[in-house]
Design a protein around this motif. Structure first.
Motif, short mmCIF file in Angstrom:
data_model
loop_
_atom_site.label_atom_id
_atom_site.label_comp_id
_atom_site.label_asym_id
_atom_site.label_seq_id
_atom_site.Cartn_x
_atom_site.Cartn_y
_atom_site.Cartn_z
N ALA A 1 0.83 -1.20 0.00
CA ALA A 1 0.00 0.00 0.00
C ALA A 1 0.86 1.26 0.00
CB ALA A 1 -0.93 0.00 1.21
N ARG A 2 1.98 1.20 0.74
CA ARG A 2 2.90 2.35 0.76
C ARG A 2 3.50 2.60 -0.61
NH1 ARG A 2 7.89 3.79 0.68
NH2 ARG A 2 8.66 1.65 0.44
N LEU A 3 3.89 1.50 -1.29
CA LEU A 3 4.47 1.63 -2.63
C LEU A 3 3.42 2.13 -3.63
CD1 LEU A 3 6.68 -1.57 -2.64
CD2 LEU A 3 7.51 0.79 -2.75
N GLU A 4 2.17 1.68 -3.45
CA GLU A 4 1.08 2.18 -4.31
C GLU A 4 0.95 3.69 -4.14
OE1 GLU A 4 -1.36 0.98 -6.33
OE2 GLU A 4 -1.64 -1.16 -5.94
N GLN A 5 0.96 4.14 -2.89
CA GLN A 5 0.85 5.58 -2.63
C GLN A 5 2.06 6.32 -3.18
OE1 GLN A 5 -1.93 6.88 -1.21
NE2 GLN A 5 -1.10 8.89 -1.77
N GLU A 6 3.22 5.71 -3.04
CA GLU A 6 4.45 6.31 -3.57
C GLU A 6 4.35 6.49 -5.08
OE1 GLU A 6 8.49 5.13 -1.98
OE2 GLU A 6 8.59 4.26 -4.00
N ALA A 7 3.81 5.47 -5.76
CA ALA A 7 3.65 5.55 -7.21
C ALA A 7 2.66 6.63 -7.59
CB ALA A 7 3.20 4.20 -7.77
N GLU A 8 1.59 6.74 -6.80
CA GLU A 8 0.56 7.73 -7.09
C GLU A 8 1.10 9.15 -6.96
OE1 GLU A 8 -3.83 9.03 -5.35
OE2 GLU A 8 -3.14 6.96 -5.14
N ASN A 9 2.02 9.35 -6.03
CA ASN A 9 2.55 10.69 -5.77
C ASN A 9 3.87 10.96 -6.49
OD1 ASN A 9 0.41 11.18 -3.99
ND2 ASN A 9 1.54 10.34 -2.23
N ALA A 10 4.37 9.97 -7.21
CA ALA A 10 5.68 10.11 -7.85
C ALA A 10 5.65 11.12 -8.98
CB ALA A 10 6.16 8.76 -8.38
N THR A 11 6.76 11.78 -9.18
CA THR A 11 6.90 12.68 -10.32
C THR A 11 7.08 11.87 -11.59
OG1 THR A 11 9.29 12.79 -9.94
CG2 THR A 11 7.93 14.50 -8.91
N PRO A 12 6.76 12.44 -12.74
CA PRO A 12 6.94 11.71 -14.01
C PRO A 12 8.35 11.14 -14.12
CG PRO A 12 5.74 13.73 -14.40
CD PRO A 12 6.18 13.78 -12.96
N GLY A 13 8.42 9.89 -14.52
CA GLY A 13 9.72 9.23 -14.65
C GLY A 13 10.01 8.27 -13.52
N TYR A 14 9.24 8.37 -12.42
CA TYR A 14 9.50 7.54 -11.25
C TYR A 14 8.32 6.67 -10.85
CZ TYR A 14 13.68 10.37 -10.75
OH TYR A 14 14.87 10.98 -11.00
N VAL A 15 7.21 6.78 -11.54
CA VAL A 15 6.04 5.97 -11.22
C VAL A 15 6.35 4.49 -11.37
CG1 VAL A 15 3.64 5.46 -11.80
CG2 VAL A 15 4.48 7.82 -11.88
N GLY A 16 6.96 4.13 -12.49
CA GLY A 16 7.27 2.73 -12.77
C GLY A 16 8.20 2.12 -11.75
N THR A 17 9.10 2.90 -11.19
CA THR A 17 10.06 2.38 -10.22
C THR A 17 9.34 1.85 -8.98
OG1 THR A 17 11.76 3.91 -10.98
CG2 THR A 17 12.05 2.95 -8.79
N SER A 18 8.37 2.60 -8.47
CA SER A 18 7.64 2.16 -7.28
C SER A 18 6.80 0.93 -7.58
CB SER A 18 6.74 3.30 -6.78
OG SER A 18 7.52 4.41 -6.39
N LEU A 19 6.17 0.89 -8.74
CA LEU A 19 5.35 -0.27 -9.09
C LEU A 19 6.22 -1.50 -9.32
CD1 LEU A 19 2.87 1.54 -11.50
CD2 LEU A 19 2.37 0.66 -9.21
N ASN A 20 7.39 -1.31 -9.86
CA ASN A 20 8.32 -2.42 -10.05
C ASN A 20 8.75 -2.98 -8.69
OD1 ASN A 20 10.16 -4.18 -11.34
ND2 ASN A 20 11.81 -2.69 -11.18
N LYS A 21 9.02 -2.11 -7.73
CA LYS A 21 9.36 -2.56 -6.38
C LYS A 21 8.21 -3.34 -5.76
CE LYS A 21 12.59 1.19 -5.25
NZ LYS A 21 12.79 2.40 -4.38
N ALA A 22 6.99 -2.86 -6.00
CA ALA A 22 5.82 -3.57 -5.47
C ALA A 22 5.72 -4.96 -6.09
CB ALA A 22 4.55 -2.76 -5.76
N GLY A 23 6.01 -5.06 -7.37
CA GLY A 23 6.00 -6.37 -8.02
C GLY A 23 7.03 -7.31 -7.43
N ASP A 24 8.22 -6.79 -7.17
CA ASP A 24 9.26 -7.62 -6.56
C ASP A 24 8.83 -8.11 -5.18
OD1 ASP A 24 10.88 -7.22 -8.75
OD2 ASP A 24 12.16 -5.72 -7.78
N LEU A 25 8.24 -7.23 -4.39
CA LEU A 25 7.80 -7.61 -3.05
C LEU A 25 6.69 -8.66 -3.11
CD1 LEU A 25 7.81 -7.28 0.01
CD2 LEU A 25 6.27 -5.32 -0.25
N ALA A 26 5.74 -8.45 -4.01
CA ALA A 26 4.66 -9.43 -4.14
C ALA A 26 5.21 -10.79 -4.56
CB ALA A 26 3.63 -8.93 -5.15
#
Length: 220
Positions: A25-50
């Motif tokens: 959930a934290r990574l989801e929020q991080e992706a939602e608030n990320a500046t352009p260019g960094y959204v994918g990074t947070s979602l990728n981390k969430a994928g790794d954790l899952a």
């Protein structure tokens, strides 16, 4: 040791599910608030954790969103890297194989493009989406000035039940490519990236097996 082996070897299965859900959930929020260019990074981390926690389907969903974000931000190589993670988890992921083929073509990785094309066509045929795959393959062949790829695309179209389109593609060679082929590397890279972004458009027009008289105006 492979990527998956490393992840699974450090499984987070001993962590309470609530902890994992909270971190996702934290990574989801991080992706939602990320500046352009960094959204994918947070979602990728969430994928790794899952994936580490044994939630393969959830991981693939996060990876898919990460790919979309990286593509929108024109981070082609990051998108390719995440797409390869999905293929390790789901070797027959149809849309991902299509995306990888387009990104291989964008990066001029012809050998990888041929491998992913083969897997994409096989998975699409088995998954009952042959017409959509034929549309993508024909568009690839139409844009790429490469006789080896054109021959592979023609074989793929035959396999998918589009012999007239296959015949049209076999007319295109390196010396006499498709009239729509793009030879400028930078332009081709951009067009292939755009095609990768649009590859999951469910409203895209699909080709028939009418042959070259109907070949203009095909949307990938």
């Amino acid at each position: 040791m492979s990527f998956l082996s490393r992840l699974l070897g450090r499984s987070d299965s001993r962590r309470p599910p609530s902890d994992i859900d909270a971190e996702l959930a934290r990574l989801e929020q991080e992706a939602e608030n990320a500046t352009p260019g960094y959204v994918g990074t947070s979602l990728n981390k969430a994928g790794d954790l899952a994936l580490k926690s044994g939630q393969g389907d959830r991981a693939v969903a996060y990876y898919g969103r990460a790919i979309d974000a990286f593509l929108e931000d024109e981070q082609r190589e990051m998108a390719r890297g995440v797409a390869n993670k999905i293929i390790r988890v789901r070797p027959t992921a149809i849309r991902t194989l299509c995306t990888l083929t387009w990104l291989d073509l964008a990066a001029q990785h012809r050998a990888m493009a041929l491998l992913h094309l083969r897997d994409y066509v096989t998975a699409s045929k088995e998954g009952g989406v042959g017409t959509r795959a034929a549309t993508q393959v024909f568009e690839m062949a139409r844009l790429i000035a490469d006789s080896e790829f054109a021959e592979a695309a023609a074989d793929a179209l035959d396999l998918l039940g589009f012999p007239n389109r296959a015949r049209d593609v076999r007319r295109w060679t390196s010396d006499e490519p498709s009239p729509d082929a793009i030879t400028d590397r930078e332009e081709l890279s951009h067009v292939c990236l755009e095609a990768a972004i649009r590859s999951n458009d469910q409203d895209a027009e699909l080709i028939t097996d009418a042959g070259d008289e109907d070949a203009d105006g095909i949307e990938p």
